[in-house]
Design an enzyme around this catalytic site. Structure first.
Site, PDB file in Angstrom:
ATOM      1  N   GLY A   1      -8.373  25.051   4.263  1.00  9.85           N
ATOM      2  CA  GLY A   1      -9.750  25.385   4.624  1.00  9.85           C
ATOM      3  C   GLY A   1     -10.827  24.427   4.124  1.00  9.85           C
ATOM      4  O   GLY A   1     -12.004  24.790   4.061  1.00  9.85           O
TER       5      GLY A   1
ATOM      6  N   ARG B   1     -10.765   4.692  13.820  1.00 10.43           N
ATOM      7  CA  ARG B   1      -9.420   4.346  13.354  1.00 10.43           C
ATOM      8  C   ARG B   1      -8.491   4.839  14.448  1.00 10.43           C
ATOM      9  O   ARG B   1      -8.623   5.982  14.915  1.00 10.43           O
ATOM     10  CB  ARG B   1      -9.141   5.038  12.017  1.00 10.43           C
ATOM     11  CG  ARG B   1      -7.746   4.758  11.454  1.00 10.43           C
ATOM     12  CD  ARG B   1      -6.759   5.840  11.849  1.00 10.43           C
ATOM     13  NE  ARG B   1      -5.490   5.664  11.165  1.00 10.43           N
ATOM     14  CZ  ARG B   1      -4.394   6.362  11.438  1.00 10.43           C
ATOM     15  NH1 ARG B   1      -4.420   7.288  12.367  1.00 10.43           N
ATOM     16  NH2 ARG B   1      -3.278   6.137  10.778  1.00 10.43           N
TER      17      ARG B   1
ATOM     18  N   ARG C   1      -0.708  15.596   0.464  1.00  4.90           N
ATOM     19  CA  ARG C   1      -1.952  16.150   1.029  1.00  4.90           C
ATOM     20  C   ARG C   1      -2.406  17.368   0.234  1.00  4.90           C
ATOM     21  O   ARG C   1      -2.843  18.372   0.795  1.00  4.90           O
ATOM     22  CB  ARG C   1      -1.721  16.490   2.504  1.00  4.90           C
ATOM     23  CG  ARG C   1      -1.257  15.281   3.307  1.00  4.90           C
ATOM     24  CD  ARG C   1      -0.725  15.625   4.687  1.00  4.90           C
ATOM     25  NE  ARG C   1      -0.233  14.415   5.367  1.00  4.90           N
ATOM     26  CZ  ARG C   1       0.193  14.364   6.619  1.00  4.90           C
ATOM     27  NH1 ARG C   1       0.189  15.459   7.352  1.00  4.90           N
ATOM     28  NH2 ARG C   1       0.617  13.242   7.155  1.00  4.90           N
TER      29      ARG C   1
ATOM     30  N   HIS D   1      -1.384  10.906  22.305  1.00  2.52           N
ATOM     31  CA  HIS D   1      -0.805  12.203  22.628  1.00  2.52           C
ATOM     32  C   HIS D   1      -1.788  13.309  22.273  1.00  2.52           C
ATOM     33  O   HIS D   1      -2.810  13.057  21.634  1.00  2.52           O
ATOM     34  CB  HIS D   1       0.511  12.391  21.876  1.00  2.52           C
ATOM     35  CG  HIS D   1       0.409  12.018  20.425  1.00  2.52           C
ATOM     36  ND1 HIS D   1       0.779  10.774  19.950  1.00  2.52           N
ATOM     37  CD2 HIS D   1      -0.055  12.690  19.355  1.00  2.52           C
ATOM     38  CE1 HIS D   1       0.565  10.735  18.632  1.00  2.52           C
ATOM     39  NE2 HIS D   1       0.052  11.873  18.253  1.00  2.52           N
TER      40      HIS D   1
ATOM     41  N   HIS E   1      -2.357   9.265   4.064  1.00  6.20           N
ATOM     42  CA  HIS E   1      -1.705  10.546   4.386  1.00  6.20           C
ATOM     43  C   HIS E   1      -0.294  10.345   4.924  1.00  6.20           C
ATOM     44  O   HIS E   1       0.479  11.297   5.002  1.00  6.20           O
ATOM     45  CB  HIS E   1      -2.561  11.289   5.403  1.00  6.20           C
ATOM     46  CG  HIS E   1      -2.679  10.543   6.693  1.00  6.20           C
ATOM     47  ND1 HIS E   1      -3.269   9.286   6.802  1.00  6.20           N
ATOM     48  CD2 HIS E   1      -2.241  10.843   7.946  1.00  6.20           C
ATOM     49  CE1 HIS E   1      -3.207   8.882   8.044  1.00  6.20           C
ATOM     50  NE2 HIS E   1      -2.595   9.792   8.758  1.00  6.20           N
ATOM     51  N   ASP E   2       0.020   9.114   5.338  1.00  6.01           N
ATOM     52  CA  ASP E   2       1.345   8.839   5.910  1.00  6.01           C
ATOM     53  C   ASP E   2       2.357   8.350   4.881  1.00  6.01           C
ATOM     54  O   ASP E   2       3.514   8.072   5.227  1.00  6.01           O
ATOM     55  CB  ASP E   2       1.225   7.782   7.018  1.00  6.01           C
ATOM     56  CG  ASP E   2       0.704   8.384   8.312  1.00  6.01           C
ATOM     57  OD1 ASP E   2       0.984   9.571   8.565  1.00  6.01           O
ATOM     58  OD2 ASP E   2       0.027   7.667   9.067  1.00  6.01           O
TER      59      ASP E   2
ATOM     60  N   ASP F   1       4.510  13.791   2.727  1.00  5.36           N
ATOM     61  CA  ASP F   1       3.921  14.892   3.468  1.00  5.36           C
ATOM     62  C   ASP F   1       4.858  16.107   3.417  1.00  5.36           C
ATOM     63  O   ASP F   1       6.039  15.967   3.700  1.00  5.36           O
ATOM     64  CB  ASP F   1       3.738  14.423   4.918  1.00  5.36           C
ATOM     65  CG  ASP F   1       3.352  15.527   5.862  1.00  5.36           C
ATOM     66  OD1 ASP F   1       2.789  16.529   5.416  1.00  5.36           O
ATOM     67  OD2 ASP F   1       3.608  15.367   7.078  1.00  5.36           O
TER      68      ASP F   1
ATOM     69  N   GLU G   1      -3.898   1.578  13.571  1.00  2.00           N
ATOM     70  CA  GLU G   1      -2.784   1.906  12.681  1.00  2.00           C
ATOM     71  C   GLU G   1      -1.572   1.072  13.103  1.00  2.00           C
ATOM     72  O   GLU G   1      -0.749   1.500  13.903  1.00  2.00           O
ATOM     73  CB  GLU G   1      -2.443   3.394  12.773  1.00  2.00           C
ATOM     74  CG  GLU G   1      -1.340   3.774  11.797  1.00  2.00           C
ATOM     75  CD  GLU G   1      -0.539   4.995  12.215  1.00  2.00           C
ATOM     76  OE1 GLU G   1      -0.770   5.486  13.332  1.00  2.00           O
ATOM     77  OE2 GLU G   1       0.308   5.414  11.431  1.00  2.00           O
TER      78      GLU G   1
ATOM     79  N   ASP H   1      -4.957   5.889  15.983  1.00  2.00           N
ATOM     80  CA  ASP H   1      -3.623   6.359  15.648  1.00  2.00           C
ATOM     81  C   ASP H   1      -2.598   5.732  16.599  1.00  2.00           C
ATOM     82  O   ASP H   1      -2.824   5.669  17.801  1.00  2.00           O
ATOM     83  CB  ASP H   1      -3.617   7.890  15.782  1.00  2.00           C
ATOM     84  CG  ASP H   1      -2.334   8.514  15.289  1.00  2.00           C
ATOM     85  OD1 ASP H   1      -1.996   8.288  14.113  1.00  2.00           O
ATOM     86  OD2 ASP H   1      -1.673   9.215  16.073  1.00  2.00           O
TER      87      ASP H   1
END
Lengths: 484, 484
Positions: free
Chosen positions: A54, A210, A373, A129, A324-325, A369, A242, A212
């Site tokens: 949240g 950025r 995160r 996508h 995050h990757d 992941d 990316e 993706d």
């Protein structure tokens, strides 16, 4: 050709925010649409793949003081559009900010307040996508071959099976994940749709995109047109792709201004971390922070990288140590803080815009992941030394243009010692790293007089002999110095 | 209590448009977002449940001349929001006009041009249920029990099965159709969400809401708040509910201004159509246009109906002979045009706003859905007599306030003869119907002198005797007269 990249990026220090996990703030009551969730995961619990914590834009607004104090002048947000996944890569609507983030009002408020502080805002464009609820795909799901929008996606056969894994999906999706149907980019309407989305948010005031997995969109001329349309709205907009590997194909001046520079990340980690790097965290991504390399090998890789792209591009690369990757550097390095410090020193003195993954500056750990995160920790849990380390370096970067735009030249690379200089006009700065677990002293020839230590603990002396300057630096174990 | 309803509705003649099927127009090129479909069904082919024909708002704009010439001054559109079904009751996004209709730009343009011609626009509010792609439901579908929006719908058990009919859906949906998940209206956020949607489109300029299956929303105070919020934005906004039966529960002055008045439809068809009514088309809906009734029975039903509601409500009922939810009257009556004419005459002289279902005025036939939703025919196929019949009656209704707001009083009801008067101040109009297949003549006592025939073929004479006026009307077979 004459390559042009945005000047502000050359002076930027980015902060990468994963919006669900950075901060929760209270909505400004003057705006409608506060859709509060009562099914959130507690902030400090280990994150999971599906639960939401949240975080929202009101929280980011509350943290602008913190970011400004850290020296941040640009934010890159992982996706923020309405999405049916906590990472928000499953786009449901490109024109709506996710309601849990506070919706379009909260984002507009963040944008306004960030800009008032001269902080730029870059959004994540996921244009390969979408999620299964995205209107044009959802219509196909509902109406099958009768949908008016068939040619927006790549349907291979009927029936399609979007939710039942027992049957083949029968449509193209990203990495064959049926949750992420792939656009049919050869449909001119799809192309136009994406271009309009890009333009729309620039008109709303964002400072760049950025992109993706842009390598997945192989439609001829797609990214060239993207650049034209984006720069048509804002010539200063930043476009960063990316791309994890050699990105020359996209960095020809007609497409992106830079890429997420994992080619900097990998050798920097391999040099500073050495055998401390935990292979379990780095085997999967297509960058190679192992095996351990010497300073000589680091020099080779860095010089190769600097030769790879036009200098205008190099100055607007997005350099990073984690995202995050990836797992977080601290965790990859087996909790070795010195590795984090040395890498951070190299990051913040490298040409191109450094990007700090939220929480790395306070020592937040995290494996793959979803562990990378986690919720941004409360202040009592911060590593204040590491935070100050970041602050000092960012401050120096802002203070000395040579650290941002100066020529990069290696002065010494011997086993654990790596020394380079950044030169802009008369400003000459020297950065020296000792990755050895013992203190070391080294003397190198320099072409100017050294006045003082700008950063780090250690010693230096400078002697002139036969019209030559000899700099002797005393470097503590696994530490660095910045001198001018 | 003092019941207030919008004055403009008392003077309105509505035209109900099913947007996919009324007209296709070319987009105004100055607007972006022209998403053209290349997978449409040919306009004149029999409609199917799933195919789209591609009607749009640009087409409606092109037809405004036609509508104005017909005398229309209000349009009620069946749903227009982004939806994954050709009838658009599967709402995907309440804030977007469907892209195939031309998107928000096309709607704004229609609204502007309609208002320039003093034509009001009422939209269909489908607030009981949504489509499976609607964001808050789609998030539950994607994240299961981890969704932040669980309490927006009524989940009964996990897992839910939205697309696989082999398993129970495990969530509440309208008429147990898993394609239409039902909102959890007891969640205050859902309520607020719907209220904001209603307000939003009023702020955008619409003139009212037709409410789909409002009886399904039983949450205490819901429709009372709806009225307050709607009238708070526009005190003149029209609220009309889809209630097929006795609607007193909602027509208390605190909720709706009127309902779709099928209680007028049914006896009118039963009287004028008699045994011509094809039962196969009327057995399903919950109105009763059979068995055949006499004029006496018609009088009873009509007087009961007129007694049912406050006069202010009666004047703003939405009276109709057919809709997208029924077969078309012409088809129900076994293609008997006289039935259509007589019903139309009664419709256009009845208190409350008449609503003409697109195409009925040119004799478009149609059985049950999807057949009742054919493409509006090209001019060469129009029944021009029927069209003129409509035009003349609408013109009279606009010309004589008594036909709109005058007191309704039955003067004679004998077998096939039905005569009533509409009285407003000194304006007294008499409407006489002969439903017999033979011409008939009848003399009735009236309290004023009759001057002329306003509509219809037939004869009349008026004689005064002993201070009484005796009107003798000669009515052709199955026809009507309007006199003043």
């Amino acid at each position: 050709m004459n390559i042009n990249t945005p000047n502000w990026v050359k002076d930027a220090v980015f902060y990468q925010i994963f919006p669900d996990r950075f901060a929760v703030g209270k909505p400004d009551q003057k705006y409608p649409n506060h859709w509060q969730s009562f099914n959130l995961q507690p902030w400090d619990n280990p994150p999971t793949l599906q639960k939401y914590k949240g975080g929202n834009f009101w929280g980011v607004i509350d943290k602008l003081d913190y970011l400004q104090d850290l020296g941040i002048n640009a934010i890159y947000f992982t996706p923020v559009f309405q999405s049916t996944c906590n990472h928000r890569y499953h786009t449901h609507d490109y024109y709506q900010i996710d309601p849990l983030l506070g919706g379009n009002y909260a984002f507009q408020e963040l944008l306004k307040q960030a800009h008032q502080r001269n902080i730029k805002v870059v959004l994540d464009g996921v244009f390969n996508h979408v999620g299964r609820g995205f209107f044009f795909f959802n219509d196909i799901l509902e109406n099958g071959p009768h949908s008016p929008w068939l040619d927006w996606f790549k349907i291979e056969k009927w029936p399609i099976s979007a939710y039942n894994g027992a049957f083949p999906a029968n449509y193209a999706s990203w990495v064959n994940n049926r949750a992420l149907p792939q656009f049919n980019h050869s449909n001119p309407q799809v192309k136009e749709y994406i271009m309009q989305v890009a333009e729309y948010w620039l008109h709303q005031g964002i400072d760049g995109w950025r992109l993706d997995v842009p390598n997945e969109i192989e439609e001829e001329g797609f990214w060239q047109e993207f650049r034209e349309r984006v720069k048509g709205v804002n010539p200063d907009a930043y476009i960063v792709g990316e791309i994890w590997t050699d990105a020359r194909q996209w960095l020809d001046g007609n497409q992106f201004d830079g890429v997420m520079n994992y080619l900097f990340t990998a050798p920097t980690m391999a040099f500073c971390g050495g055998d401390r790097i935990l292979l379990e965290y780095v085997e999967q991504p297509c960058y190679e922070p192992y095996p351990a390399i010497t300073a000589e090998e680091y020099q080779q890789k860095i010089e190769k990288l600097l030769d790879m792209y036009d200098w205008e591009i190099t100055l607007t690369q997005l350099n990073l140590l984690a995202s995050h990757d990836t797992a977080r550097l601290l965790t990859i390095a087996g909790d070795d803080k010195k590795t984090v410090e040395l890498c951070t020193l190299l990051l913040l003195t490298f040409p191109g815009a450094p990007s700090i993954y939220y929480g790395d500056e306070v020592g937040l750990p995290g494996g793959f992941d979803p562990d990378s995160r986690r919720g941004f920790p409360e202040e009592s849990l911060w590593d204040k030394n590491l935070l100050n380390y970041h602050k000092e370096l960012i401050k120096l970067r802002h203070q000395y243009p040579a650290l941002r735009r100066g020529k990069y030249q290696v002065l010494c690379a011997q086993e654990d010692i790596y020394i380079f200089t950044r030169i802009l006009d008369k400003q000459k700065i020297i950065v020296a790293i000792n990755n050895n677990t013992q203190a070391q002293s080294i003397t190198i020839e320099v072409d100017h007089q050294i006045d003082q230590i700008l950063f780090g603990d250690g010693t230096f002396s400078c002697e002139q002999e036969n019209y030559c300057n000899y700099l002797t630096v005393g470097l503590n174990a696994r530490s660095g110095l910045i001198l001018i």
